[in-house]
Every structure is written in C-alpha cells, then in structure tokens.
Design a protein around this motif. Structure first.
Motif, short mmCIF file in Angstrom:
data_model
loop_
_atom_site.label_atom_id
_atom_site.label_comp_id
_atom_site.label_asym_id
_atom_site.label_seq_id
_atom_site.Cartn_x
_atom_site.Cartn_y
_atom_site.Cartn_z
N THR A 1 -4.96 -60.56 17.29
CA THR A 1 -4.94 -59.98 15.95
C THR A 1 -5.89 -60.79 15.06
OG1 THR A 1 -2.69 -59.18 16.21
CG2 THR A 1 -3.49 -59.44 13.95
N PRO A 2 -6.82 -60.11 14.37
CA PRO A 2 -7.75 -60.82 13.50
C PRO A 2 -7.04 -61.65 12.43
CG PRO A 2 -8.47 -58.56 13.81
CD PRO A 2 -7.09 -58.67 14.41
N ASP A 3 -7.55 -62.86 12.24
CA ASP A 3 -7.04 -63.78 11.23
C ASP A 3 -8.22 -64.12 10.32
OD1 ASP A 3 -6.25 -65.98 9.71
OD2 ASP A 3 -5.20 -66.95 11.37
N PRO A 4 -8.21 -63.61 9.08
CA PRO A 4 -9.36 -63.83 8.19
C PRO A 4 -9.61 -65.30 7.86
CG PRO A 4 -7.56 -62.73 7.03
CD PRO A 4 -7.16 -62.82 8.47
N THR A 5 -8.61 -66.16 8.06
CA THR A 5 -8.81 -67.57 7.76
C THR A 5 -9.55 -68.30 8.89
OG1 THR A 5 -6.67 -68.27 8.65
CG2 THR A 5 -6.74 -67.62 6.32
N LEU A 6 -9.69 -67.67 10.07
CA LEU A 6 -10.37 -68.37 11.17
C LEU A 6 -11.90 -68.32 11.06
CD1 LEU A 6 -8.16 -67.72 14.29
CD2 LEU A 6 -8.77 -69.90 13.31
N PRO A 7 -12.62 -67.33 10.83
CA PRO A 7 -12.38 -65.88 10.93
C PRO A 7 -12.38 -65.41 12.39
CG PRO A 7 -14.65 -66.27 10.37
CD PRO A 7 -13.99 -67.63 10.45
N GLY A 8 -11.99 -64.16 12.57
CA GLY A 8 -11.90 -63.58 13.91
C GLY A 8 -10.48 -63.68 14.42
N THR A 9 -10.35 -63.52 15.71
CA THR A 9 -9.03 -63.63 16.33
C THR A 9 -8.85 -65.04 16.89
OG1 THR A 9 -9.81 -62.96 18.52
CG2 THR A 9 -9.10 -61.18 17.02
N PRO A 10 -7.61 -65.47 17.06
CA PRO A 10 -7.39 -66.78 17.68
C PRO A 10 -8.07 -66.92 19.05
CG PRO A 10 -5.39 -66.08 16.61
CD PRO A 10 -6.34 -64.91 16.55
N VAL A 11 -8.05 -65.85 19.86
CA VAL A 11 -8.66 -65.96 21.19
C VAL A 11 -10.18 -66.09 21.07
CG1 VAL A 11 -8.97 -63.51 21.80
CG2 VAL A 11 -8.38 -65.16 23.56
N GLN A 12 -10.80 -65.45 20.07
CA GLN A 12 -12.24 -65.63 19.85
C GLN A 12 -12.52 -67.08 19.45
OE1 GLN A 12 -12.70 -62.62 16.82
NE2 GLN A 12 -13.95 -61.33 18.15
N ALA A 13 -11.68 -67.63 18.59
CA ALA A 13 -11.86 -69.02 18.15
C ALA A 13 -11.75 -69.97 19.33
CB ALA A 13 -10.85 -69.37 17.06
N LEU A 14 -10.80 -69.72 20.25
CA LEU A 14 -10.69 -70.56 21.44
C LEU A 14 -11.98 -70.48 22.26
CD1 LEU A 14 -7.04 -69.82 22.65
CD2 LEU A 14 -7.90 -71.97 21.70
N GLY A 15 -12.50 -69.28 22.42
CA GLY A 15 -13.73 -69.08 23.18
C GLY A 15 -14.94 -69.75 22.54
N GLU A 16 -14.86 -69.98 21.23
CA GLU A 16 -15.94 -70.63 20.49
C GLU A 16 -15.67 -72.12 20.31
OE1 GLU A 16 -15.96 -68.28 16.94
OE2 GLU A 16 -16.83 -66.55 17.98
N ASN A 17 -14.74 -72.66 21.10
CA ASN A 17 -14.39 -74.08 21.08
C ASN A 17 -13.84 -74.53 19.72
OD1 ASN A 17 -14.00 -76.44 22.46
ND2 ASN A 17 -16.05 -77.22 22.08
N ARG A 18 -13.05 -73.65 19.09
CA ARG A 18 -12.38 -74.00 17.83
C ARG A 18 -10.87 -74.05 18.06
NH1 ARG A 18 -13.37 -70.01 13.71
NH2 ARG A 18 -13.91 -68.48 15.28
N GLY A 19 -10.49 -74.65 19.18
CA GLY A 19 -9.10 -74.69 19.59
C GLY A 19 -8.20 -75.48 18.66
N THR A 20 -8.74 -76.50 18.01
CA THR A 20 -7.92 -77.32 17.10
C THR A 20 -7.35 -76.46 15.98
OG1 THR A 20 -9.27 -79.24 17.62
CG2 THR A 20 -7.91 -79.37 15.64
N GLU A 21 -8.18 -75.61 15.41
CA GLU A 21 -7.72 -74.73 14.33
C GLU A 21 -6.67 -73.75 14.83
OE1 GLU A 21 -8.03 -74.46 10.94
OE2 GLU A 21 -8.77 -76.47 11.32
N VAL A 22 -6.88 -73.22 16.02
CA VAL A 22 -5.94 -72.26 16.60
C VAL A 22 -4.59 -72.96 16.83
CG1 VAL A 22 -5.44 -70.79 18.59
CG2 VAL A 22 -7.75 -70.87 17.63
#
Length: 121
Positions: A91-112
């Motif tokens: 589910t898209p999260d505007p504070t990330l931005p994108g979805t949590p799984v997209q953020a993980l794929g972009e190496n932004r796991g700490t935020e997730v």
C-alpha cells in the motif's frame, strides 16, 4: 500459506511460482518452501489452480530483498497476518514515498522498519 483476497491480490503487480524463485535464487524448491515456512517469504494460494505464489518484489536478482526478512519478523511480532503484511507492504505510503516494498528494494529498509515498529505502539 494463505488464501488471498481480491483486494490484496490487486495490490501486488507481479507474482512468482516457487519453482521460478528457486531458479532465481539457485536453490532447490524445497529450500524456497523452507523460507516460506520460516517466515522469510510470504506465499499465498492464488490463481485458478490455487498454486503457491510469492510477490516478485520480494526477490532482487538472485537473493531475497535486503531488509524483507527483518520487516516480516517485525510485522509478525506486531500480530499481522500474512494478508495484512502483504497489504501493508504494497500500500502506497506518501511519507516514504512509494510502498514499503519499493523502499526495501531501493535499500531504504531502515525507514520501513521504523514504520513497522511504530505500528506496535
């Protein structure tokens, strides 16, 4: 392993069958089944034949996406079911931005992981 409902199925853009994941990870299908059993991957029954499938976004080349296992553990500890975890991850999260799984794929796991931990509060 869970039956998936249409709402969550629609959130996940692409799915992989277990043999496809085994090929990508260069392991036996039994190892992929073990990853599912251990909670390192989420597999659901879907499609006409109700075959086990995993979101393609969980695999990055020849490995499981970095940070996914820890995130799944946090969500499971928060009491999330497999379906709820999939819904949250896709589910898209505007504070990330994108979805949590997209953020993980972009190496932004700490935020997730921070967001996953905040869900328990």
């Amino acid at each position: 392993m869970t039956e998936i409902d249409a709402k969550i199925d629609a959130l996940v853009p692409e799915w992989l069958h277990l043999p496809d994941i085994a090929e990508k990870l260069d392991v036996e299908v039994t190892r992929v089944r073990q990853l599912v059993k251990e909670g390192q991957l989420i597999a659901v029954r879907r499609g006409e034949n109700r075959t086990l499938q995993v979101p393609a976004a969980f695999i990055d080349g020849d490995r499981v996406v970095k940070g996914l296992v820890g995130t799944l553990t946090l969500l499971k500890d928060d009491g999330f079911s497999d379906e709820e975890m999939l819904e949250w991850l896709f589910t898209p999260d505007p504070t990330l931005p994108g979805t949590p799984v997209q953020a993980l794929g972009e190496n932004r796991g700490t935020e997730v992981k921070r967001r996953a931990q905040a869900l328990a509060v």
